[in-house]
Design a protein around this motif. Structure first.
Motif, mmCIF file in Angstrom:
data_model
loop_
_atom_site.group_PDB
_atom_site.id
_atom_site.type_symbol
_atom_site.label_atom_id
_atom_site.label_comp_id
_atom_site.label_asym_id
_atom_site.label_seq_id
_atom_site.Cartn_x
_atom_site.Cartn_y
_atom_site.Cartn_z
ATOM 1 N N CYS A 48 0.859 -1.042 0.139
ATOM 2 C CA CYS A 48 0.140 -0.007 0.075
ATOM 3 C C CYS A 48 0.873 1.239 0.078
ATOM 4 C CB CYS A 48 -1.005 -0.063 1.231
ATOM 5 S SG CYS A 48 -0.234 -0.102 2.859
ATOM 6 N N PRO A 57 -1.353 -8.077 2.235
ATOM 7 C CA PRO A 57 -2.757 -7.925 2.242
ATOM 8 C C PRO A 57 -3.469 -7.263 3.579
ATOM 9 C CG PRO A 57 -1.976 -10.240 2.222
ATOM 10 C CD PRO A 57 -1.003 -9.506 1.926
ATOM 11 N N HIS A 58 -2.863 -7.705 4.597
ATOM 12 C CA HIS A 58 -3.605 -7.601 6.119
ATOM 13 C C HIS A 58 -3.380 -6.005 6.166
ATOM 14 C CE1 HIS A 58 -4.402 -11.747 6.738
ATOM 15 N NE2 HIS A 58 -3.160 -11.890 6.222
ATOM 16 N N ASP A 60 -2.604 -3.617 3.893
ATOM 17 C CA ASP A 60 -3.532 -2.855 2.850
ATOM 18 C C ASP A 60 -4.801 -3.105 3.264
ATOM 19 O OD1 ASP A 60 -0.932 -3.133 1.422
ATOM 20 O OD2 ASP A 60 -1.609 -4.717 -0.097
ATOM 21 N N GLN A 61 -5.216 -4.158 3.890
ATOM 22 C CA GLN A 61 -6.898 -3.927 4.252
ATOM 23 C C GLN A 61 -6.958 -2.968 5.342
ATOM 24 O OE1 GLN A 61 -8.512 -7.669 5.059
ATOM 25 N NE2 GLN A 61 -10.191 -6.678 6.238
ATOM 26 N N SER A 64 -7.102 0.469 3.907
ATOM 27 C CA SER A 64 -8.185 0.770 3.391
ATOM 28 C C SER A 64 -9.554 1.060 4.364
ATOM 29 C CB SER A 64 -8.761 -0.575 2.537
ATOM 30 O OG SER A 64 -9.019 -1.570 3.231
ATOM 31 N N GLU A 65 -9.368 0.348 5.465
ATOM 32 C CA GLU A 65 -10.356 0.527 6.630
ATOM 33 C C GLU A 65 -10.169 1.898 7.384
ATOM 34 O OE1 GLU A 65 -11.244 -4.207 7.098
ATOM 35 O OE2 GLU A 65 -10.054 -3.185 8.449
ATOM 36 N N ARG A 319 -6.447 3.076 12.263
ATOM 37 C CA ARG A 319 -7.854 2.577 12.078
ATOM 38 C C ARG A 319 -8.558 2.684 13.364
ATOM 39 N NH1 ARG A 319 -9.438 -3.747 11.228
ATOM 40 N NH2 ARG A 319 -9.728 -3.431 13.448
#
Length: 495
Positions: A48, A57-58, A60-61, A64-65, A319
């Motif tokens: 990211c 991926p974790h 990046d998520q 995104s959150e 987050r």
């Protein structure tokens, strides 16, 4: 009489409304807080943040959150000072944590410093530290304060790096008890301890503060073979694949922590802050056995140990569902010294009033408002690999300064000692450089000559700040340590 009664009735009806509003505000529960700190993770090491090969991926998520910070900074370009600055909200030279702390060194985070863990504990939080500590030289000894003395009720920590590597480390201590060799990889071991604390050991009636400090991707790097194979298939060197897999393994550990918050139905009530302690390690600095430092500063100038952006600008993700809008990219300059005042505001506990703080609360940022800094962000590292030793950022402008001390590292010895402290406490700032980070993120264009009026104003502020910090920093008695080290260096080998 009827008028008088009507007035009292109005007051009676209005007063509870105001009190209810106030009570509602006071009764809003403070969030749980999870701070995840990586070791030597570069600005460009996550997908990211633009890495072309490493899969995260974790994280990046997570970005995104919540909010991905483009201008997030560590408080120093090297580990121990950076960690001390994060915990106290104070630039580390004020604390006397001038460099990384070797085992047995007298330098440490002093007992009278106030950490965010102590303040949150005072506000009713349960607290835990899992992973790398590196805020003292005499680890697990009564001679210096340990994580428990700095506010962590539960601690599962190492003095510095995972030994002998990330695989099957043997140097973890839990609440004062050495544990010997633990099977597995360090980031997974650390995440599992944090998860077990969340599920079994924490006080369920209190909000929590969990500080997770991964050793990854600091040397000596070791990664799961199945992950390494995935990157070897991309025509990488073995050592590159080991590093890429190391970051991916850390990402998987973050994923386990996030899943635990979901399983415990605590994700919506938990503020998560993810970052790194400094920029990526320079290749081969540790010599034999440590060839896997393939971290990336992205487009930034310099790496770990540099005062330029590559040494201090790091990934930053926040987050907090329902309080921070998802999918944001924020360009505000944020630093790890901001965390203490932020958490104090959220926990409704006063920040320390008897000492200078260098951070500001990020709470306005969560609501889309601008931060109002009373003091510019500041860095000072006497052993910087970059020739400049001091830097300050105000708005989009960054001023960096050379000093009157030695330009090389060698004359100052291996670490903080009687010689280096003479320069730390007395060196003056000399030549200055000026960069417009908004238009020159890579610091390629020194605008000191073109922007002389701006330079003059920033130079005055920087000198004032540097002088105040220099005056506050303590002097350590390093004679015994130096003598012991000298004996070790010149000891005759056994026959």
């Amino acid at each position: 009489m009827k008028i008088k009664c009507a007035c009292w009735l109005a007051l009676f009806l209005l007063a509870p409304f105001g009190e209810l509003q106030s009570a509602e505000k006071k009764q809003t529960p403070p969030p749980n807080i999870l701070v995840i700190l990586c070791d030597d993770l570069g600005y460009g090491d996550l997908a990211c943040y633009g890495h072309p090969q490493i899969k995260t991926p974790h994280l990046d998520q997570l970005a995104s959150e919540g909010m991905r910070l483009t201008d997030c900074y560590a408080s120093a370009p090297v580990c121990s000072p950076s960690r001390a600055g994060l915990l106290t909200g104070r630039t580390p030279n004020r604390l006397g944590v001038y460099d990384w702390i070797p085992e047995g060194h007298p330098m440490h985070l002093k007992r009278d410093e106030v950490t965010m863990a102590q303040l949150l504990k005072k506000a009713g939080y349960d607290t835990a530290h899992v992973g790398k500590w590196h805020c003292n030289g005499m680890f697990n000894s009564k001679e210096q304060p340990q994580p428990g003395d700095h506010g962590f009720r539960h601690w599962f920590s190492t003095q510095n790096n995972a030994i002998p590597t990330h695989e099957n480390p043997n140097n973890f201590v839990r609440n004062g008890k050495p544990l010997g060799e633990i099977e597995g990889f360090s980031c997974q071991i650390v995440a599992d301890e944090g998860i077990r604390w969340l599920k079994e050991w924490r006080d369920q009636e209190k909000p929590f503060f969990l500080h997770v400090c991964f050793h990854e991707p600091h040397e000596r790097v070791a990664s799961p073979p199945e992950l390494v194979k995935q990157y070897l298939g991309q025509s990488l060197y073995e050592d590159q694949a080991q590093y890429f897999a190391n970051v991916a393994n850390m990402d998987a550990a973050v994923g386990k922590l996030m899943k635990t918050l979901d399983d415990l139905k605590m994700a919506d009530d938990t503020l998560v802050f993810f970052t790194s302690d400094n920029g990526p390690e320079t290749l081969n600095r540790y010599g034999k056995g440590s060839r896997r430092s393939w971290g990336s500063p992205g487009v930034l100038r310099g790496m770990k140990l540099h005062i330029y952006e590559g040494g201090i600008r790091v990934p930053g993700i926040i987050r907090w569902p329902g309080r921070i809008a998802a999918g944001q990219e924020n360009k505000t300059s944020v630093c790890s010294v901001d965390l203490l005042p932020t958490f104090c505001e959220l926990a409704n506990v006063a920040v320390p009033q008897n000492r200078a703080l260098d951070g500001t609360s990020l709470v306005p940022l969560f609501a889309g408002k601008d931060l109002q800094r009373t003091t510019p962000l500041f860095w000072n590292y006497y052993r910087a690999n970059s020739t400049p030793r001091v830097a300050m950022r105000e708005g989009d402008w960054k001023i960096v300064a050379h000093w009157s001390g030695p330009e090389g590292v060698i004359p100052l010895g291996n670490n903080v000692n009687s010689i280096s402290q003479e320069f730390i406490k007395n060196a003056r700032l000399t030549k200055f450089e000026l960069y417009d980070l908004k238009h020159d993120i890579s610091e390629q264009h020194n605008l000191a000559w073109q922007e002389q009026e701006r330079l003059k104003g920033l130079k005055k502020k920087l000198i004032q700040k540097y002088t105040a910090v220099q005056k506050e920093g303590p002097v350590w008695d390093t004679k015994a340590y130096e003598q012991t080290r000298e004996k070790r260096l010149f000891r005759k080998p056994a026959k």
